[in-house]
Design a protein around this motif. Structure first.
Motif, PDB file in Angstrom:
ATOM      1  N   GLY A   1       0.800  -1.338  -0.115  1.00  0.00           N
ATOM      2  CA  GLY A   1       0.137   0.105   0.077  1.00  0.00           C
ATOM      3  C   GLY A   1       0.828   1.303  -0.078  1.00  0.00           C
ATOM      4  N   VAL A   2       1.888   1.301   0.986  1.00  0.00           N
ATOM      5  CA  VAL A   2       2.481   2.326   0.913  1.00  0.00           C
ATOM      6  C   VAL A   2       3.629   2.699  -0.224  1.00  0.00           C
TER       7      VAL A   2
ATOM      8  N   PHE B   1      -7.535   3.250  -3.775  1.00  0.00           N
ATOM      9  CA  PHE B   1      -8.427   4.364  -4.214  1.00  0.00           C
ATOM     10  C   PHE B   1      -7.329   5.307  -5.287  1.00  0.00           C
ATOM     11  N   ALA B   2      -6.105   5.590  -4.888  1.00  0.00           N
ATOM     12  CA  ALA B   2      -5.320   6.279  -5.506  1.00  0.00           C
ATOM     13  C   ALA B   2      -4.827   5.912  -6.786  1.00  0.00           C
ATOM     14  N   VAL B   3      -4.748   4.526  -6.948  1.00  0.00           N
ATOM     15  CA  VAL B   3      -4.113   4.164  -8.056  1.00  0.00           C
ATOM     16  C   VAL B   3      -5.149   4.171  -9.391  1.00  0.00           C
ATOM     17  N   ASN B   4      -6.437   4.228  -8.926  1.00  0.00           N
ATOM     18  CA  ASN B   4      -7.245   4.393 -10.041  1.00  0.00           C
ATOM     19  C   ASN B   4      -7.235   6.048 -10.662  1.00  0.00           C
ATOM     20  N   LYS B   5      -6.821   6.886  -9.784  1.00  0.00           N
ATOM     21  CA  LYS B   5      -6.875   8.358  -9.875  1.00  0.00           C
ATOM     22  C   LYS B   5      -5.500   8.900 -10.546  1.00  0.00           C
ATOM     23  N   ARG B   6      -4.749   8.264 -10.313  1.00  0.00           N
ATOM     24  CA  ARG B   6      -3.396   8.721 -10.776  1.00  0.00           C
ATOM     25  C   ARG B   6      -2.876   8.115 -12.186  1.00  0.00           C
TER      26      ARG B   6
ATOM     27  N   VAL C   1      -3.593  -1.197   8.679  1.00  0.00           N
ATOM     28  CA  VAL C   1      -3.288  -1.681   7.378  1.00  0.00           C
ATOM     29  C   VAL C   1      -4.316  -1.461   6.474  1.00  0.00           C
ATOM     30  N   ALA C   2      -5.585  -1.797   6.589  1.00  0.00           N
ATOM     31  CA  ALA C   2      -6.628  -1.779   5.917  1.00  0.00           C
ATOM     32  C   ALA C   2      -6.841  -0.381   5.341  1.00  0.00           C
ATOM     33  N   ILE C   3      -6.834   0.456   6.123  1.00  0.00           N
ATOM     34  CA  ILE C   3      -7.000   1.925   5.797  1.00  0.00           C
ATOM     35  C   ILE C   3      -5.978   2.336   4.794  1.00  0.00           C
ATOM     36  N   VAL C   4      -4.555   1.999   5.071  1.00  0.00           N
ATOM     37  CA  VAL C   4      -3.586   2.561   3.844  1.00  0.00           C
ATOM     38  C   VAL C   4      -3.711   1.732   2.818  1.00  0.00           C
ATOM     39  N   PHE C   5      -4.165   0.566   2.843  1.00  0.00           N
ATOM     40  CA  PHE C   5      -4.249  -0.247   1.477  1.00  0.00           C
ATOM     41  C   PHE C   5      -5.482   0.199   0.863  1.00  0.00           C
TER      42      PHE C   5
END
Length: 250
Positions: A162-163, A243-248, A234-238
C-alpha cells in the motif's frame, strides 16, 4: 488466477525477494541465538536475567530486524515496477488496477506469512537450545507470541504494498516504513505528555502488544484488540492505495 500467476512470475524472476528472505532468516535467527546465549550467561553467573525468558523473547529478532526486511521486500515489489515502467505494461494487460495491486499484496502476504512461520519456529527452537531451557507454549502468551509472527509479517507485506503504491519511489516508501516504527513510535514516545498517547495508539506498538511486548504503556484494549487495531490501520492504508491507483497516471 491470471493476475496471481503473473505476479508469481515477476516475484520468482527477481533476486531481491530471495535475498531479503534469506537475510531476514539469518538476522532473526541470529538474534534469537544471541538472546538465548545471554539468558544462559546471566543464569550461569548467578545474575537474574533482565526479563523473563518467554517465546516473545525468542522472536525479538523477527520483530526488530526480520520485519524490516519483509517491508523492504514488499515495497520493492511495487516501486521497482514504477521505476522501470513495467507497471504500465501490467495495467495495459489487466485494466483493473485495483485487481493488480490486490493480487500483488495477496501473493506477498502469503510469502511473508510462510517466511514468518519458518523464522518463528526456527528462532523458537534455536533460542531455547542456546538458553538451555524449555518453554511451554501453553503459558505466558507463548503461543500468541510465536504464531503471531506470521500474521504480523503478512500484514506488513500488505502495508508495504500500500505504501509503495502511494509513494511509488523505493527510497521514499522504504524510509517511511522503517522510520515510522523506529522514530515516530520509538523516540517520539519519550516526548513528555504526548509520548504516552503515541505509544498507546501507535499501530506498531499495538502489534507489539499483541506479540507480548507491551512495554510501559497502558493500552486501552487487550492483545487481540491491538491486533484488530493494527489490521484496521493496514486496511486503511491499503484502501487508500487502491483508491489512488485509479486516480493517478501510471
Amino acid at each position: 488466477m491470471s493476475v496471481l500467476n503473473a505476479e508469481r512470475i515477476k516475484l520468482t524472476s527477481t533476486k531481491s525477494p530471495m535475498w531479503c528472505s534469506l537475510a531476514a532468516v539469518v538476522v532473526s535467527v541470529g538474534l534469537a541465538a544471541v538472546m538465548g546465549a545471554a539468558h544462559r550467561s546471566a543464569l550461569s553467573s548467578g545474575r537474574d536475567s533482565m526479563e523473563k525468558f518467554t517465546a516473545a523473547s525468542t522472536e525479538l529478532g523477527a520483530l526488530q530486524l526480520g520485519s524490516m526486511l519483509v517491508m523492504i521486500m514488499a515495497a520493492l515489489a511495487v516501486t521497482t515496477e514504477y521505476r522501470f515502467g513495467v507497471i504500465r505494461t501490467t495495467f495495459q494487460a489487466i485494466p483493473s488496477r485495483p485487481r493488480v495491486i490486490a493480487g500483488k499484496a495477496l501473493l506477498l502476504a502469503l510469502l511473508a506469512g510462510a517466511l514468518g512461520v519458518v523464522i518463528a519456529l526456527t528462532s523458537y527452537f534455536v533460542a531455547q537450545a542456546t538458553a538451555g531451557v524449555t518453554l511451554d507454549l501453553g503459558g505466558d502468551g507463548n503461543a500468541r507470541a510465536l504464531f503471531g509472527v506470521p500474521i504480523y509479517f503478512a500484514l506488513l507485506a500488505v502495508l508495504a504494498v500500500g505504501v509503495g503504491t502511494l509513494i511509488r519511489q523505493s527510497a521514499g516508501a522504504i524510509s517511511l516504513l522503517l522510520l515510522w516504527p523506529l522514530v515516530i513510535e520509538g523516540f517520539a514516545t519519550m516526548i513528555p505528555k504526548v509520548g504516552k498517547y503515541i505509544g498507546e495508539f501507535g499501530p506498531f506498538k499495538n502489534m507489539w502488544h499483541f506479540l507480548g511486548h507491551a512495554g510501559a504503556f497502558d493500552f486501552r484494549w487487550g492483545p487481540w484488540g491491538s491486533l484488530l487495531y493494527f489490521a484496521a490501520f493496514v486496511a486503511i492504508v491499503f484502501g487508500a492505495a487502491l483508491f489512488a491507483v485509479n486516480k493517478r497516471d501510471a
